[in-house]
Design a protein around this motif. Structure first.
Motif, PDB file in Angstrom:
ATOM      1  N   GLY A  21       0.833  -0.934   0.433  1.00 60.12           N
ATOM      2  CA  GLY A  21       0.097   0.091   0.224  1.00 60.12           C
ATOM      3  C   GLY A  21       0.883   1.064   0.025  1.00 60.12           C
ATOM      4  N   ILE A  22       0.631   2.598  -0.407  1.00 62.43           N
ATOM      5  CA  ILE A  22       0.730   3.633  -0.627  1.00 62.43           C
ATOM      6  C   ILE A  22       0.224   4.299  -0.087  1.00 62.43           C
ATOM      7  N   VAL A  23       0.767   5.414   0.764  1.00 61.48           N
ATOM      8  CA  VAL A  23       0.560   6.131   1.904  1.00 61.48           C
ATOM      9  C   VAL A  23       0.483   7.712   1.434  1.00 61.48           C
ATOM     10  N   ALA A  24      -0.615   8.698   0.660  1.00 60.56           N
ATOM     11  CA  ALA A  24      -0.547   9.190   0.706  1.00 60.56           C
ATOM     12  C   ALA A  24      -1.297  10.770   1.631  1.00 60.56           C
ATOM     13  N   GLY A  25      -0.245  11.915   1.545  1.00 56.75           N
ATOM     14  CA  GLY A  25      -1.354  12.785   2.159  1.00 56.75           C
ATOM     15  C   GLY A  25      -1.121  14.049   1.748  1.00 56.75           C
ATOM     16  N   ARG A  26      -0.410  15.169   0.795  1.00 52.60           N
ATOM     17  CA  ARG A  26       0.506  16.108   0.318  1.00 52.60           C
ATOM     18  C   ARG A  26      -0.140  16.251  -0.556  1.00 52.60           C
ATOM     19  N   VAL A  27       0.645  17.023  -1.608  1.00 51.95           N
ATOM     20  CA  VAL A  27       0.908  17.244  -2.871  1.00 51.95           C
ATOM     21  C   VAL A  27      -0.017  18.524  -3.121  1.00 51.95           C
ATOM     22  N   LYS A  28       0.876  18.950  -4.997  1.00 54.71           N
ATOM     23  CA  LYS A  28       0.670  20.425  -5.177  1.00 54.71           C
ATOM     24  C   LYS A  28      -0.536  21.228  -5.306  1.00 54.71           C
ATOM     25  N   ASP A  29      -1.619  20.013  -6.323  1.00 53.64           N
ATOM     26  CA  ASP A  29      -2.263  20.480  -6.760  1.00 53.64           C
ATOM     27  C   ASP A  29      -3.212  19.410  -6.904  1.00 53.64           C
ATOM     28  N   ALA A  30      -4.785  19.181  -6.738  1.00 50.57           N
ATOM     29  CA  ALA A  30      -5.656  17.967  -7.290  1.00 50.57           C
ATOM     30  C   ALA A  30      -5.064  16.956  -7.776  1.00 50.57           C
ATOM     31  N   GLY A  31      -4.596  17.824  -9.066  1.00 54.89           N
ATOM     32  CA  GLY A  31      -4.283  16.866 -10.568  1.00 54.89           C
ATOM     33  C   GLY A  31      -3.448  15.931  -9.597  1.00 54.89           C
ATOM     34  N   ARG A  89       8.001 -12.144   6.514  1.00 53.38           N
ATOM     35  CA  ARG A  89       6.750 -13.234   6.621  1.00 53.38           C
ATOM     36  C   ARG A  89       7.026 -14.821   7.192  1.00 53.38           C
ATOM     37  N   ASP A  90       7.147 -15.760   6.685  1.00 57.06           N
ATOM     38  CA  ASP A  90       8.577 -16.586   7.288  1.00 57.06           C
ATOM     39  C   ASP A  90       8.483 -16.442   8.589  1.00 57.06           C
ATOM     40  N   ALA A  91       8.702 -15.616   9.153  1.00 58.45           N
ATOM     41  CA  ALA A  91       9.256 -15.301  10.855  1.00 58.45           C
ATOM     42  C   ALA A  91       8.027 -15.015  11.692  1.00 58.45           C
ATOM     43  N   HIS A  92       7.047 -14.053  10.965  1.00 55.54           N
ATOM     44  CA  HIS A  92       6.346 -13.134  11.412  1.00 55.54           C
ATOM     45  C   HIS A  92       5.112 -12.897  11.433  1.00 55.54           C
ATOM     46  N   GLN A  93       4.892 -13.537  10.078  1.00 54.09           N
ATOM     47  CA  GLN A  93       3.628 -13.929   9.848  1.00 54.09           C
ATOM     48  C   GLN A  93       2.733 -11.727   8.718  1.00 54.09           C
ATOM     49  N   ILE A  94       3.907 -11.985   8.520  1.00 51.49           N
ATOM     50  CA  ILE A  94       3.525 -10.363   7.899  1.00 51.49           C
ATOM     51  C   ILE A  94       4.094 -10.016   6.785  1.00 51.49           C
ATOM     52  N   SER A  95       2.406  -9.178   6.174  1.00 51.17           N
ATOM     53  CA  SER A  95       2.452 -10.256   4.361  1.00 51.17           C
ATOM     54  C   SER A  95       1.867  -8.560   3.943  1.00 51.17           C
ATOM     55  N   TYR A  96       1.404  -7.811   4.311  1.00 50.42           N
ATOM     56  CA  TYR A  96       0.491  -6.249   3.973  1.00 50.42           C
ATOM     57  C   TYR A  96       1.824  -5.296   4.088  1.00 50.42           C
ATOM     58  N   ILE A  97       2.753  -4.576   3.065  1.00 53.70           N
ATOM     59  CA  ILE A  97       3.437  -3.843   3.778  1.00 53.70           C
ATOM     60  C   ILE A  97       3.259  -2.729   2.839  1.00 53.70           C
ATOM     61  N   THR A  98       3.746  -1.380   3.723  1.00 53.90           N
ATOM     62  CA  THR A  98       2.981   0.139   3.663  1.00 53.90           C
ATOM     63  C   THR A  98       4.412   1.179   3.280  1.00 53.90           C
ATOM     64  N   VAL A  99       4.342   1.746   2.280  1.00 54.89           N
ATOM     65  CA  VAL A  99       5.129   2.632   2.689  1.00 54.89           C
ATOM     66  C   VAL A  99       4.905   4.319   1.319  1.00 54.89           C
ATOM     67  N   ASN A 100       5.607   5.076   2.325  1.00 52.21           N
ATOM     68  CA  ASN A 100       5.324   6.391   1.971  1.00 52.21           C
ATOM     69  C   ASN A 100       5.321   6.746   0.149  1.00 52.21           C
ATOM     70  N   ALA A 101       4.866   6.946  -0.419  1.00 49.06           N
ATOM     71  CA  ALA A 101       4.027   7.763  -1.419  1.00 49.06           C
ATOM     72  C   ALA A 101       5.792   7.781  -2.286  1.00 49.06           C
ATOM     73  N   MET A 102       6.642   9.206  -1.378  1.00 49.49           N
ATOM     74  CA  MET A 102       8.023   9.218  -2.273  1.00 49.49           C
ATOM     75  C   MET A 102       8.171   8.429  -2.548  1.00 49.49           C
ATOM     76  N   TYR A 103       7.866   6.756  -2.044  1.00 55.59           N
ATOM     77  CA  TYR A 103       9.095   5.764  -2.412  1.00 55.59           C
ATOM     78  C   TYR A 103       7.631   5.210  -3.415  1.00 55.59           C
ATOM     79  N   ALA A 104       7.217   5.392  -4.135  1.00 57.84           N
ATOM     80  CA  ALA A 104       6.287   4.188  -4.691  1.00 57.84           C
ATOM     81  C   ALA A 104       7.048   3.757  -6.184  1.00 57.84           C
ATOM     82  N   ASP A 105       8.455   4.542  -6.518  1.00 54.80           N
ATOM     83  CA  ASP A 105       8.680   3.234  -7.365  1.00 54.80           C
ATOM     84  C   ASP A 105      10.575   3.217  -6.871  1.00 54.80           C
ATOM     85  N   LYS A 106      10.328   3.694  -6.342  1.00 55.06           N
ATOM     86  CA  LYS A 106      11.750   2.562  -5.334  1.00 55.06           C
ATOM     87  C   LYS A 106      11.307   1.384  -5.474  1.00 55.06           C
TER      88      LYS A 106
END
Length: 270
Positions: A9-19, A242-259
């Motif tokens: 998932g991508i977390v995004a909260g602020r951009v310069k304009d609606a577009g 995931r194997d060790a701790h069953q964590i499978s849903y990863i979220t990240v700030n939108a600035m790293y979406a492409d990375k």
């Protein structure tokens, strides 16, 4: 969720304009992210309004709050708006809830609502969930994510959520995941149905200035908040987690979406 397939998932909260906001939502969808998520702070866009715009600009990506602070809204009002988001998104909305991040009391004061004690806020969270599920009526209720860190909230989330988002400090190491996951297992009557989530603060080897200021120093080499290396190396680390701790849903700030996109391509849905 016994198989615990990877979602991102991508977390995004602020951009310069609606577009740019709607373009970012479409970009997240095109890159294969499962969800486009909006935080609930007075320094970012109003989450439900922002997600309505994202819903109109996309066709398949999930849209979620990350996360709504229960004290900010009356439960009945929240249920009404959640129902509307479910309709406007074609059933793609995921409801993220919590009792408020550390600075949420200041936002509550600006909004003119009482922040309450931890006990009061947990009761507000219970009411918010009850009304949201009741309002759904014959329609499917949205998937529920609850953010939690302490033992009491982890137990509450284990009993009431579909997804438990671990709200752990960026300094948490891989071994530090063991205890919160153990508490979730103890509290849940059906651990296999739960999805567990943990967020990334950094992808690559450059820490953003705001995070460096927040933690006041370097992060441990095995911090769960940092993912670095080749796409294969990063994917393998998440597989080991995931194997060790069953964590499978990863979220990240939108600035790293492409990375992170190359890792999403390797792991999403597997």
């Amino acid at each position: 969720m016994a198989d615990r397939l990877f979602r991102f998932g991508i977390v995004a909260g602020r951009v310069k304009d609606a577009g740019r906001w709607t373009a970012l939502a479409r970009r997240a969808e095109d890159l294969g992210y499962a969800t486009f998520l909006a935080p609930d702070t007075l320094g970012t866009l109003p989450p439900l309004l922002a997600l309505s715009a994202a819903a109109a600009a996309t066709t398949s990506i999930g849209l979620g709050t990350f996360v709504l602070a229960a004290p900010y809204r009356r439960p009945e009002q929240l249920a009404w708006e959640v129902s509307g988001m479910g309709f406007l998104s074609g059933g793609r909305f995921e409801l993220g809830l919590g009792v408020g991040r550390p600075a949420a009391g200041e936002d509550a004061a600006r909004l003119g609502v009482p922040f309450g004690t931890p006990d009061q806020r947990i009761r507000q969270l219970e009411e918010a969930l009850r009304h949201a599920r009741k309002w759904a009526g014959a329609e499917p209720a949205p998937r529920v994510l609850i953010a939690a860190s302490g033992a009491r909230m982890l137990g509450f989330a284990a009993r009431n959520a579909d997804t438990v988002a671990l709200g752990l400090p960026a300094t948490t190491t891989e071994d530090g995941l063991a205890e919160p996951v153990r508490l979730i297992k103890l509290a849940s009557d059906d651990f296999d149905r739960l999805e567990l989530s943990a967020g990334l603060h950094v992808v690559g080897n450059e820490m953003p200035p705001w995070l460096a200021q927040q933690i006041g120093g370097d992060l441990p080499a095995d911090s769960i908040a940092v993912l670095d290396g080749t796409p294969r190396q990063m994917a393998d680390r998440l597989l080991r987690r995931r194997d060790a701790h069953q964590i499978s849903y990863i979220t990240v700030n939108a600035m790293y979406a492409d990375k992170l996109a190359s890792v999403v391509e390797l792991l999403a849905g597997t």
